[in-house]
Design a protein around this motif. Structure first.
Motif, PDB file in Angstrom:
ATOM      1  N   PRO A   1       0.829  -1.207   0.000  1.00 16.44           N
ATOM      2  CA  PRO A   1       0.000   0.000   0.000  1.00 16.44           C
ATOM      3  C   PRO A   1       0.861   1.255   0.000  1.00 16.44           C
ATOM      4  N   GLY A   2       0.555   2.170  -0.939  1.00 20.14           N
ATOM      5  CA  GLY A   2       1.264   3.429  -0.990  1.00 20.14           C
ATOM      6  C   GLY A   2       2.549   3.409  -1.780  1.00 20.14           C
ATOM      7  N   HIS A   3       2.968   2.253  -2.321  1.00 18.28           N
ATOM      8  CA  HIS A   3       4.220   2.178  -3.051  1.00 18.28           C
ATOM      9  C   HIS A   3       4.007   1.961  -4.549  1.00 18.28           C
ATOM     10  N   HIS A   4       2.986   1.177  -4.928  1.00 15.87           N
ATOM     11  CA  HIS A   4       2.722   0.902  -6.334  1.00 15.87           C
ATOM     12  C   HIS A   4       1.242   1.098  -6.604  1.00 15.87           C
ATOM     13  N   CYS A   5       0.941   1.306  -7.864  1.00 15.54           N
ATOM     14  CA  CYS A   5      -0.436   1.594  -8.272  1.00 15.54           C
ATOM     15  C   CYS A   5      -1.310   0.350  -8.094  1.00 15.54           C
ATOM     16  N   THR A   6      -2.448   0.559  -7.444  1.00 16.36           N
ATOM     17  CA  THR A   6      -3.452  -0.501  -7.283  1.00 16.36           C
ATOM     18  C   THR A   6      -4.826  -0.019  -7.734  1.00 16.36           C
ATOM     19  N   CYS A   7      -4.849   0.952  -8.642  1.00 17.40           N
ATOM     20  CA  CYS A   7      -6.113   1.508  -9.113  1.00 17.40           C
ATOM     21  C   CYS A   7      -6.883   0.453  -9.913  1.00 17.40           C
ATOM     22  N   THR A   8      -8.184   0.435  -9.721  1.00 13.63           N
ATOM     23  CA  THR A   8      -9.022  -0.555 -10.411  1.00 13.63           C
ATOM     24  C   THR A   8      -9.151  -0.263 -11.902  1.00 13.63           C
ATOM     25  N   SER A   9      -8.864   0.969 -12.341  1.00 17.44           N
ATOM     26  CA  SER A   9      -8.994   1.290 -13.761  1.00 17.44           C
ATOM     27  C   SER A   9      -7.978   0.545 -14.609  1.00 17.44           C
ATOM     28  N   TRP A  10      -6.890   0.056 -13.989  1.00 21.09           N
ATOM     29  CA  TRP A  10      -5.874  -0.703 -14.709  1.00 21.09           C
ATOM     30  C   TRP A  10      -5.979  -2.202 -14.446  1.00 21.09           C
ATOM     31  N   ASP A  11      -7.016  -2.604 -13.722  1.00 21.80           N
ATOM     32  CA  ASP A  11      -7.228  -4.030 -13.463  1.00 21.80           C
ATOM     33  C   ASP A  11      -8.078  -4.596 -14.594  1.00 21.80           C
ATOM     34  N   PHE A  12      -7.418  -5.118 -15.622  1.00 21.34           N
ATOM     35  CA  PHE A  12      -8.124  -5.593 -16.810  1.00 21.34           C
ATOM     36  C   PHE A  12      -8.775  -6.955 -16.597  1.00 21.34           C
ATOM     37  N   TYR A  13      -8.735  -7.466 -15.388  1.00 17.09           N
ATOM     38  CA  TYR A  13      -9.464  -8.690 -15.057  1.00 17.09           C
ATOM     39  C   TYR A  13     -10.831  -8.381 -14.460  1.00 17.09           C
ATOM     40  N   THR A  14     -11.122  -7.094 -14.245  1.00 17.45           N
ATOM     41  CA  THR A  14     -12.439  -6.662 -13.780  1.00 17.45           C
ATOM     42  C   THR A  14     -13.050  -5.604 -14.687  1.00 17.45           C
ATOM     43  N   VAL A  15     -12.243  -4.864 -15.423  1.00 13.35           N
ATOM     44  CA  VAL A  15     -12.724  -3.869 -16.378  1.00 13.35           C
ATOM     45  C   VAL A  15     -12.277  -4.294 -17.767  1.00 13.35           C
ATOM     46  N   PRO A  16     -12.930  -3.802 -18.824  1.00 15.06           N
ATOM     47  CA  PRO A  16     -12.527  -4.207 -20.187  1.00 15.06           C
ATOM     48  C   PRO A  16     -11.055  -3.925 -20.456  1.00 15.06           C
ATOM     49  N   ALA A  17     -10.408  -4.872 -21.096  1.00 15.45           N
ATOM     50  CA  ALA A  17      -8.973  -4.769 -21.391  1.00 15.45           C
ATOM     51  C   ALA A  17      -8.783  -3.906 -22.634  1.00 15.45           C
ATOM     52  N   THR A  18      -8.971  -2.608 -22.483  1.00 16.76           N
ATOM     53  CA  THR A  18      -8.872  -1.687 -23.604  1.00 16.76           C
ATOM     54  C   THR A  18      -7.471  -1.730 -24.198  1.00 16.76           C
ATOM     55  N   PRO A  19      -7.328  -2.022 -25.483  1.00 19.40           N
ATOM     56  CA  PRO A  19      -5.984  -2.096 -26.075  1.00 19.40           C
ATOM     57  C   PRO A  19      -5.287  -0.742 -26.059  1.00 19.40           C
ATOM     58  N   GLN A  20      -4.004  -0.762 -25.792  1.00 17.45           N
ATOM     59  CA  GLN A  20      -3.198   0.443 -25.820  1.00 17.45           C
ATOM     60  C   GLN A  20      -2.658   0.736 -27.214  1.00 17.45           C
ATOM     61  N   ASP A  21      -2.946  -0.136 -28.140  1.00 22.56           N
ATOM     62  CA  ASP A  21      -2.501   0.047 -29.515  1.00 22.56           C
ATOM     63  C   ASP A  21      -3.163   1.302 -30.094  1.00 22.56           C
ATOM     64  N   PRO A  22      -2.400   2.273 -30.607  1.00 22.91           N
ATOM     65  CA  PRO A  22      -3.024   3.499 -31.132  1.00 22.91           C
ATOM     66  C   PRO A  22      -3.794   3.290 -32.418  1.00 22.91           C
ATOM     67  N   PHE A  23      -3.607   2.148 -33.085  1.00 23.75           N
ATOM     68  CA  PHE A  23      -4.293   1.901 -34.349  1.00 23.75           C
ATOM     69  C   PHE A  23      -5.565   1.071 -34.177  1.00 23.75           C
ATOM     70  N   PHE A  24      -5.846   0.605 -32.961  1.00 22.39           N
ATOM     71  CA  PHE A  24      -6.945  -0.344 -32.773  1.00 22.39           C
ATOM     72  C   PHE A  24      -8.294   0.325 -33.029  1.00 22.39           C
ATOM     73  N   LYS A  25      -8.533   1.487 -32.424  1.00 30.01           N
ATOM     74  CA  LYS A  25      -9.844   2.120 -32.539  1.00 30.01           C
ATOM     75  C   LYS A  25     -10.130   2.524 -33.977  1.00 30.01           C
ATOM     76  N   ALA A  26      -9.130   3.090 -34.665  1.00 31.98           N
ATOM     77  CA  ALA A  26      -9.342   3.492 -36.054  1.00 31.98           C
ATOM     78  C   ALA A  26      -9.643   2.284 -36.934  1.00 31.98           C
TER      79      ALA A  26
END
Length: 783
Positions: A615-640
């Motif tokens: 706790p307090g040393h590394h990110c534990t935000c749920t927005s980056w937990d792709f096992y509970t939220v959609p695994a949005t691709p970081q690829d810049p060409f995916f959406k286009a």
């Protein structure tokens, strides 16, 4: 050679003598004859031999009666989602079924299609593993005897399973695959603009060369400035990178076939990078002493990337011939982002190789690896970037000694050579038994008719439209009418066990099979090195854009591989590995991802072993937990790409009327899309018949759609090719004095420089009027 030797043997053996493989054949000849005590071949369906039952004639199932197309799909999805143990099982299932060469080929393609530039050394390590596999003897020391396992595992089995495990553990990006769809979308948009057609039509290989050289100079410039501010000019970099990609695509569609553009484009990339390497080498000597080592690392890493592209060029006509399109895309990405890859720590450089031995354990994460900062909590994130930097440090352990280094900085800028064979032995073969569960290896070595040999269930998202079951093939009828009759002992199987692999899909299964872009393209530990843009603007959008963003664009969440263990036979889940590692803190009978379910299996093992999540040393935000939220691709060409695909599907683009002349090209006339090998008349072609055709020639007319799925033509690309060729034909019919042929445009600059004719004489000659270029553009725009 292995495939051809099998076909040569099959041609000489009567059909009635083809039966089950011998007990000692793990990865050997699939269709060998079973020899009895008297030396005669046993008839088909003999209770002796592996599994107590003869194999069926048509090779559409593995040893334990999984469908081959579903196993291949499950192998690739397991690699994408980071299910290292499941990937090892599916690769091992192919190996014990005599399909090891197919498994190795698919794994090599995955290093380009799914891993990409996030782990640039992956294809070459996979090639080294293939060479080591072919050098191993086919006669295995480990044999399956009455469902018992010998003390030592087969080295070939460990290599195939270990390679799948290793590739699944890497950080990944599917940019090399998605880039093709993005270029089709952007090219179609440019085609619809009034003044952009002639610019794309006039693209040559030299234009790609000049654009790439301009990108290097504009975004890198002087070495001293780049080392001080490596992240500057990112917006300009993305714009110029898109220009390079579009010019390369335009050059491809101007050729008669896709293969004709590969060699010139690879040569152009090599020439541009060689010129940039020479420029960097001359600039290194002028760098201040403070940045001398960084400059030497930049030059050495850039030279390593250039050699990677040369090796990819060789693979594009060899082991990766069916994926040559993605290999070229990877080469383009490596060429444009070579400096960025070195700065990101993905390339082995001299300073990193010399200090790698100072780390107490190079296979563990260090604080410098965690460079991504969460925008919400401002803490470092343990993600694919950290894993990629850690993997580079591991590769430094296998760096070969560099000779001839002196005090001069430029003498220590040679690319670092790696001992890839030693890396395969230690990182792939030696590590595999300490990670893969013991029950998994035991299942692979069980007899064919033992239902407990089926350790995993096929994930429902693996039964897509490219598989037989996903396309509506009646698998349950095939089991009752053919498989059971040819394999005595299967009639005792429980019906629920049969339905796991041969049952018809329900409504939910058909839904998953039809939504491939939602469930089939997501990857774990995704990392796209270098600058990226959140989204590219697209003019070709679906009519209901809000519905597209809410229902079609989002992808599914990731899952853990242990969910697919058959709990009826293995209620404890994965269980303990074959050889418990002494350094591992995992207890037998427990899963390594129990307390770290938000990470992939690879990162979870590292995090849990080192207790990095505090706790307090590394990110534990749920927005980056792709096992509970959609695994949005970081690829810049995916959406286009997905936006264009949705628009094309909504408008049924392209239709035959969109092509010049209102008809499809010959290469697109066949509508077959299934991965099973069918001829145009609908006859099922067995694996044996395919191998025989490789020796004796095809018995039917072979269509291009029979080729590997990675090399099947795209309707949109062939439409662009037909359009460009139609335009070029129109230009070639025009008056040569006003419209010089486009084929001679690449040599016009060199001819002008070497000409000794005066300007007055050149204007007087027909075809050299300096006003013809403007006139041509005006007429082209009006047309």
């Amino acid at each position: 050679l292995e495939v051809i030797s099998q076909a040569h043997w099959i041609r000489k053996v009567p059909n009635q003598q083809m039966s089950a493989p011998t007990k000692s054949e793990h990865g050997g000849n699939r269709f060998s004859r079973l020899q009895g005590k008297g030396g005669k071949s046993r008839p088909k369906g003999s209770p002796e031999g592996r599994g107590g039952g003869g194999r069926h004639e048509r090779s559409d199932h593995t040893l334990h009666f999984y469908s081959i197309d579903e196993v291949l799909s499950a192998l690739q999805k397991s690699v994408r989602r980071g299910h290292v143990r499941n990937a090892a099982f599916w690769a091992g299932e192919l190996h014990v079924s005599g399909l090891a060469s197919i498994a190795m080929r698919r794994l090599l393609i995955m290093t380009v299609e799914d891993v990409g530039i996030a782990s640039p050394y992956a294809p070459f390590i996979a090639v080294a593993a293939q060479s080591l596999f072919l050098a191993m003897p086919e006669t295995e020391t480990s044999q399956c005897r009455d469902s018992s396992v010998s003390s030592s595992l087969s080295e070939r089995l460990v290599l195939v399973s270990g390679l799948a495990r290793w590739i699944a553990s890497l950080p990944k990006t599917r940019t090399s695959c998605i880039l093709s769809s993005f270029l089709r979308a952007k090219f179609e948009e440019r085609h619809r603009l009034s003044d952009a057609c002639h610019q794309l039509l006039s693209c040559s290989a030299d234009d790609v060369l000049s654009s790439l050289a301009s990108l290097y100079w504009a975004t890198v410039g002087e070495v001293e400035d780049f080392l001080a501010r490596p992240s500057c000019n990112e917006d300009r970099f993305l714009c110029m990178e898109e220009t390079v990609f579009l010019q390369a695509y335009a050059f491809q569609v101007c050729q008669k076939s896709e293969a004709l553009a590969l060699q010139p484009l690879f040569d152009v990339l090599s020439r541009a990078m060689l010129a940039e390497e020479q420029r960097l080498r001359s600039s290194v000597k002028q760098v201040l002493a403070v940045n001398a080592q960084k400059a030497a690392d930049l030059l050495s890493g850039f030279s390593s990337v250039r050699k990677m592209i040369l090796d990819l060029q060789h693979l594009s006509v060899g082991g990766l011939e069916s994926a040559a399109r993605m290999v070229l895309n990877q080469a383009l990405l490596l060429a444009t982002r070579a400096h960025k890859l070195v700065q990101a720590g993905l390339i082995v450089v001299p300073s990193l190789a010399s200090t790698s031995m100072k780390f107490p354990d190079a296979k563990e994460l260090v604080p410098d690896d965690i460079s991504t900062v969460c925008q919400e909590c401002q803490h470092g994130r343990i993600d694919g970037c950290a894993l990629a930097r850690r993997n580079t440090r591991v590769l430094c352990l296998y760096a070969r000694a560099q000779q001839g280094r002196g005090r001069d900085t430029s003498e220590g800028c040679a690319p670092i050579a790696l001992n890839l064979e030693e890396c395969v032995r230690k990182e792939v073969i030696s590590v595999c038994p300490s990670i893969i569960p013991r029950d998994m290896f035991e299942c692979l070595l069980r007899s064919a008719i033992d239902p407990q040999a089926r350790y995993l269930r096929v994930p429902p998202y693996c039964i897509d439209i490219h598989t037989r079951r996903g396309s509506g093939y009646p698998m349950h009828r095939d089991w009752d009418e053919r498989v059971v009759l040819l394999n005595p002992g299967l009639e005792a199987w429980d019906r629920q066990e049969v339905l796991k692999t041969h049952g018809a899909l329900d409504s939910e299964g058909r839904k998953l099979a039809s939504q491939f872009t939602r469930y089939g393209v997501i990857v774990s530990d995704e990392y796209f090195p270098g600058p990226s843009q959140p989204e590219f603007s697209m003019n070709l959008k679906p009519a209901d854009e809000d519905h597209f963003k809410k229902a079609i664009l989002p992808v599914a969440v990731l899952d853990q591989g242990e969910c697919f263990v058959d709990r009826c036979h293995f209620p404890q889940g994965y269980g303990s590995p074959w050889e418990l590692s002494r350094s591992s803190s995992v207890q037998p009978g427990t899963s390594v991802v129990e307390s770290t379910s938000r990470y992939s299996e690879t990162l979870a093992e590292i995090v849990r072993r080192r207790h990095l999540v505090e706790p307090g040393h590394h990110c534990t935000c749920t927005s980056w937990d792709f096992y509970t939220v959609p695994a949005t691709p970081q690829d810049p060409f995916f959406k286009a790409s997905k936006t264009f695909m949705s628009w094309a599907s909504e408008n049924s683009f392209p239709l035959p009327k969109d092509f010049p002349g209102g008809r499809l090209p010959k290469i697109l006339e066949n509508k077959a899309t299934s991965t099973i090998h069918d001829d145009p008349s609908g006859k099922k072609v067995t694996q044996a018949e395919q191998l025989i055709e490789m020796i004796d020639g095809p018995s039917v007319i072979v269509d291009e759609k029979r080729s590997a799925i990675d090399s099947r033509p795209s309707n949109v690309t062939e439409l662009h090719r037909a359009r460009m060729h139609k335009m070029m034909q129109k230009l070639s019919k025009c008056d040569a004095t006003a419209y010089p042929p486009m084929a001679a445009k690449a040599n016009s600059a060199a001819d002008d420089l070497s000409s000794t004719v005066s300007r007055e004489e050149a204007v007087a000659k027909p075809g050299n009027d300096p006003t013809c270029t403007g006139s041509r553009r005006t007429r082209w725009g009006r047309k």
